[in-house]
Design a protein around this motif. Structure first.
Motif, PDB file in Angstrom:
ATOM      1  N   PRO A   2      -3.166   4.613   6.038  1.00  0.00           N
ATOM      2  CA  PRO A   2      -2.302   3.988   4.851  1.00  0.00           C
ATOM      3  C   PRO A   2      -2.493   2.326   4.991  1.00  0.00           C
ATOM      4  CG  PRO A   2      -0.861   5.367   6.148  1.00  0.00           C
ATOM      5  CD  PRO A   2      -2.160   5.631   6.856  1.00  0.00           C
ATOM      6  N   PHE A   3      -2.478   2.058   3.900  1.00  0.00           N
ATOM      7  CA  PHE A   3      -2.572   0.360   4.092  1.00  0.00           C
ATOM      8  C   PHE A   3      -1.048  -0.016   4.377  1.00  0.00           C
ATOM      9  CE2 PHE A   3      -1.623  -3.551   1.862  1.00  0.00           C
ATOM     10  CZ  PHE A   3      -2.552  -4.539   2.271  1.00  0.00           C
ATOM     11  N   VAL A   4      -1.375  -1.210   5.242  1.00  0.00           N
ATOM     12  CA  VAL A   4      -0.051  -1.882   5.791  1.00  0.00           C
ATOM     13  C   VAL A   4      -0.246  -3.459   5.523  1.00  0.00           C
ATOM     14  CG1 VAL A   4       1.248  -2.351   7.734  1.00  0.00           C
ATOM     15  CG2 VAL A   4       0.370  -0.262   7.728  1.00  0.00           C
ATOM     16  N   LEU A   5       0.760  -3.780   4.908  1.00  0.00           N
ATOM     17  CA  LEU A   5       0.751  -5.476   4.789  1.00  0.00           C
ATOM     18  C   LEU A   5       1.480  -5.972   5.611  1.00  0.00           C
ATOM     19  CD1 LEU A   5       0.033  -7.439   2.164  1.00  0.00           C
ATOM     20  CD2 LEU A   5       2.702  -6.983   1.448  1.00  0.00           C
ATOM     21  N   GLU A   6       0.777  -7.268   6.153  1.00  0.00           N
ATOM     22  CA  GLU A   6       1.368  -7.921   7.394  1.00  0.00           C
ATOM     23  C   GLU A   6       1.236  -9.348   7.112  1.00  0.00           C
ATOM     24  OE1 GLU A   6      -1.447  -6.649  10.359  1.00  0.00           O
ATOM     25  OE2 GLU A   6      -0.149  -4.823  10.890  1.00  0.00           O
ATOM     26  N   ASP A  17      -3.513   2.648  -5.155  1.00  0.00           N
ATOM     27  CA  ASP A  17      -3.236   3.596  -6.350  1.00  0.00           C
ATOM     28  C   ASP A  17      -2.058   4.280  -5.910  1.00  0.00           C
ATOM     29  OD1 ASP A  17      -2.890   4.827  -8.817  1.00  0.00           O
ATOM     30  OD2 ASP A  17      -5.115   5.204  -8.991  1.00  0.00           O
ATOM     31  N   GLY A  18      -0.665   4.008  -6.371  1.00  0.00           N
ATOM     32  CA  GLY A  18       0.241   4.950  -6.191  1.00  0.00           C
ATOM     33  C   GLY A  18       0.825   4.807  -4.813  1.00  0.00           C
ATOM     34  N   ASP A  19       0.428   3.821  -4.005  1.00  0.00           N
ATOM     35  CA  ASP A  19       0.921   3.449  -2.615  1.00  0.00           C
ATOM     36  C   ASP A  19       2.245   3.086  -2.355  1.00  0.00           C
ATOM     37  OD1 ASP A  19      -2.036   3.483  -2.532  1.00  0.00           O
ATOM     38  OD2 ASP A  19      -1.949   3.231  -0.316  1.00  0.00           O
ATOM     39  N   ASP A  20       3.071   3.149  -1.471  1.00  0.00           N
ATOM     40  CA  ASP A  20       4.299   2.966  -1.239  1.00  0.00           C
ATOM     41  C   ASP A  20       4.403   1.972   0.012  1.00  0.00           C
ATOM     42  OD1 ASP A  20       6.951   2.487  -0.705  1.00  0.00           O
ATOM     43  OD2 ASP A  20       7.683   4.835  -0.787  1.00  0.00           O
ATOM     44  N   LEU A  21       4.764   0.657  -0.355  1.00  0.00           N
ATOM     45  CA  LEU A  21       4.788  -0.275   0.628  1.00  0.00           C
ATOM     46  C   LEU A  21       6.235  -0.783   1.040  1.00  0.00           C
ATOM     47  CD1 LEU A  21       1.724  -2.865  -0.583  1.00  0.00           C
ATOM     48  CD2 LEU A  21       1.725  -0.453   0.836  1.00  0.00           C
ATOM     49  N   ARG A  37      -2.209  -0.469  -8.301  1.00  0.00           N
ATOM     50  CA  ARG A  37      -1.765   0.303  -9.652  1.00  0.00           C
ATOM     51  C   ARG A  37      -0.776   1.172  -9.042  1.00  0.00           C
ATOM     52  NH1 ARG A  37      -3.178   1.741 -14.787  1.00  0.00           N
ATOM     53  NH2 ARG A  37      -2.842   3.501 -15.245  1.00  0.00           N
ATOM     54  N   GLY A  38       0.502   1.224  -9.729  1.00  0.00           N
ATOM     55  CA  GLY A  38       1.388   2.101  -9.525  1.00  0.00           C
ATOM     56  C   GLY A  38       2.007   1.954  -8.073  1.00  0.00           C
ATOM     57  N   VAL A  39       1.963   0.733  -7.361  1.00  0.00           N
ATOM     58  CA  VAL A  39       2.378   0.800  -6.202  1.00  0.00           C
ATOM     59  C   VAL A  39       3.793   0.410  -6.156  1.00  0.00           C
ATOM     60  CG1 VAL A  39       2.063  -0.751  -4.069  1.00  0.00           C
ATOM     61  CG2 VAL A  39      -0.102  -0.097  -5.364  1.00  0.00           C
ATOM     62  N   ARG A  40       4.557   0.913  -5.117  1.00  0.00           N
ATOM     63  CA  ARG A  40       5.967   0.813  -5.077  1.00  0.00           C
ATOM     64  C   ARG A  40       6.117  -0.322  -4.021  1.00  0.00           C
ATOM     65  NH1 ARG A  40       9.927   3.304  -7.015  1.00  0.00           N
ATOM     66  NH2 ARG A  40      12.145   3.112  -6.390  1.00  0.00           N
ATOM     67  N   LEU A  41       7.036  -1.337  -4.537  1.00  0.00           N
ATOM     68  CA  LEU A  41       7.029  -2.733  -3.779  1.00  0.00           C
ATOM     69  C   LEU A  41       8.273  -3.095  -3.520  1.00  0.00           C
ATOM     70  CD1 LEU A  41       4.435  -4.832  -5.703  1.00  0.00           C
ATOM     71  CD2 LEU A  41       3.889  -3.722  -3.344  1.00  0.00           C
ATOM     72  N   ASP A  42       9.257  -2.075  -3.325  1.00  0.00           N
ATOM     73  CA  ASP A  42      10.685  -2.432  -3.044  1.00  0.00           C
ATOM     74  C   ASP A  42      10.952  -3.168  -1.863  1.00  0.00           C
ATOM     75  OD1 ASP A  42      11.147  -0.679  -5.261  1.00  0.00           O
ATOM     76  OD2 ASP A  42      11.799   0.992  -4.093  1.00  0.00           O
ATOM     77  N   THR A  54      -6.173 -11.330  -8.733  1.00  0.00           N
ATOM     78  CA  THR A  54      -5.469 -10.298  -8.431  1.00  0.00           C
ATOM     79  C   THR A  54      -4.730  -9.636  -9.521  1.00  0.00           C
ATOM     80  OG1 THR A  54      -5.515 -10.526  -6.105  1.00  0.00           O
ATOM     81  CG2 THR A  54      -3.512  -9.339  -6.909  1.00  0.00           C
ATOM     82  N   ALA A  55      -4.833  -8.236  -9.744  1.00  0.00           N
ATOM     83  CA  ALA A  55      -4.099  -7.490 -10.701  1.00  0.00           C
ATOM     84  C   ALA A  55      -2.907  -6.540 -10.091  1.00  0.00           C
ATOM     85  CB  ALA A  55      -5.060  -6.770 -11.663  1.00  0.00           C
ATOM     86  N   LEU A  56      -1.588  -6.819 -10.534  1.00  0.00           N
ATOM     87  CA  LEU A  56      -0.676  -5.757 -10.389  1.00  0.00           C
ATOM     88  C   LEU A  56      -0.240  -4.869 -11.421  1.00  0.00           C
ATOM     89  CD1 LEU A  56       1.606  -8.344  -8.305  1.00  0.00           C
ATOM     90  CD2 LEU A  56      -0.338  -6.844  -7.375  1.00  0.00           C
ATOM     91  N   ASP A  57      -0.869  -3.727 -11.591  1.00  0.00           N
ATOM     92  CA  ASP A  57      -0.588  -3.050 -12.429  1.00  0.00           C
ATOM     93  C   ASP A  57       0.412  -1.883 -12.538  1.00  0.00           C
ATOM     94  OD1 ASP A  57      -1.112  -1.690 -15.086  1.00  0.00           O
ATOM     95  OD2 ASP A  57      -3.246  -1.455 -14.748  1.00  0.00           O
ATOM     96  N   THR A  58       1.282  -1.784 -13.341  1.00  0.00           N
ATOM     97  CA  THR A  58       2.398  -0.690 -13.416  1.00  0.00           C
ATOM     98  C   THR A  58       3.016  -0.578 -11.992  1.00  0.00           C
ATOM     99  OG1 THR A  58       0.687   1.121 -12.949  1.00  0.00           O
ATOM    100  CG2 THR A  58       1.483   0.439 -15.312  1.00  0.00           C
ATOM    101  N   VAL A  59       3.236  -1.841 -11.148  1.00  0.00           N
ATOM    102  CA  VAL A  59       3.888  -1.841  -9.959  1.00  0.00           C
ATOM    103  C   VAL A  59       5.474  -1.728 -10.318  1.00  0.00           C
ATOM    104  CG1 VAL A  59       2.067  -3.060  -9.054  1.00  0.00           C
ATOM    105  CG2 VAL A  59       4.137  -4.100  -9.812  1.00  0.00           C
TER     106      VAL A  59
END
Length: 200
Positions: A2-6, A17-21, A37-42, A54-59
């Motif tokens: 999984p991708f991890v933002l640091e 696509d659809g990842d939960d960060l 796309r469809g990423v959860r950014l709570d 950069t594009a944030l689509d349906t986040v």
């Protein structure tokens, strides 16, 4: 994996696509050429992050902290955001289309060629913001704050002023372009600002 933002990371040409960060911290990160796309950014933190092409689509996010962010050629499309602190941001050629934002805080932001198109915003705080080529097109805002803002030349003709419930800092609208029907909607706030007494 999984991708991890640091913090302070360089994220180049990453498609999600659809990842939960949820809860991740990208303070001082750089995102270049990303498509999410469809990423959860709570509760994601992107303070002082630099986003380009950069594009944030349906986040979606309950809160997305982009305070002091440097955005260039960024598109936010059909997204659902709760609180979005973006004060002291520098946005250039940014387009927000569709979707809903409950609270967008752009206090003291610098906005150059920024367009909001088809967006519903609960509260838009532009206190102290300096805007060049700001366009609101088919936008509904319930509460607008423009104290100390510099919106000269801003195109507000697409703002649904009839839906505006609270307007604070009327003098910050100086130089902005509106329509005749909008001026009638704004008349109560304008007369209050200059102290006119309207005799029925």
């Amino acid at each position: 994996m999984p991708f991890v933002l640091e913090p302070e990371s360089y994220v180049d040409d990453v498609t999600l696509d659809g990842d939960d960060l949820t809860g991740q911290d990208g303070t001082d990160a750089r995102l270049d050429g990303c498509r999410w796309r469809g990423v959860r950014l709570d509760e994601v933190v992107l303070r002082r992050a630099r986003l380009s092409d950069t594009a944030l689509d349906t986040v979606s996010a309950t809160t997305l902290d982009v305070t002091s962010g440097d955005w260039l050629d960024v598109v936010v499309r059909d997204s659902r955001l709760g609180g979005m602190p973006a004060f002291d941001a520098d946005w250039r050629r940014v387009r927000v289309t569709g979707g809903k934002i409950d609270y967008l805080n752009l206090r003291d932001a610098r906005l150059t060629d920024v367009t909001f198109d088809g967006v519903t915003i609960g509260e838009l705080d532009l206190t102290g913001a300096r805007a060049t080529k700001l366009v609101l097109r088919d936008v509904t805002v319930r509460e607008l704050v423009v104290d100390r803002a510099t919106l000269s030349g801003a195109d507000l003709t697409g703002l649904a002023t009839g839906a505006l419930r609270v307007l604070r800092g009327v003098s910050g609208l100086r130089g902005a372009r509106i329509t005749g029907s909008q001026s009638l909607d704004l008349l109560p706030a304008l007369t209050d600002h200059v102290g006119l007494v309207v005799d029925e």
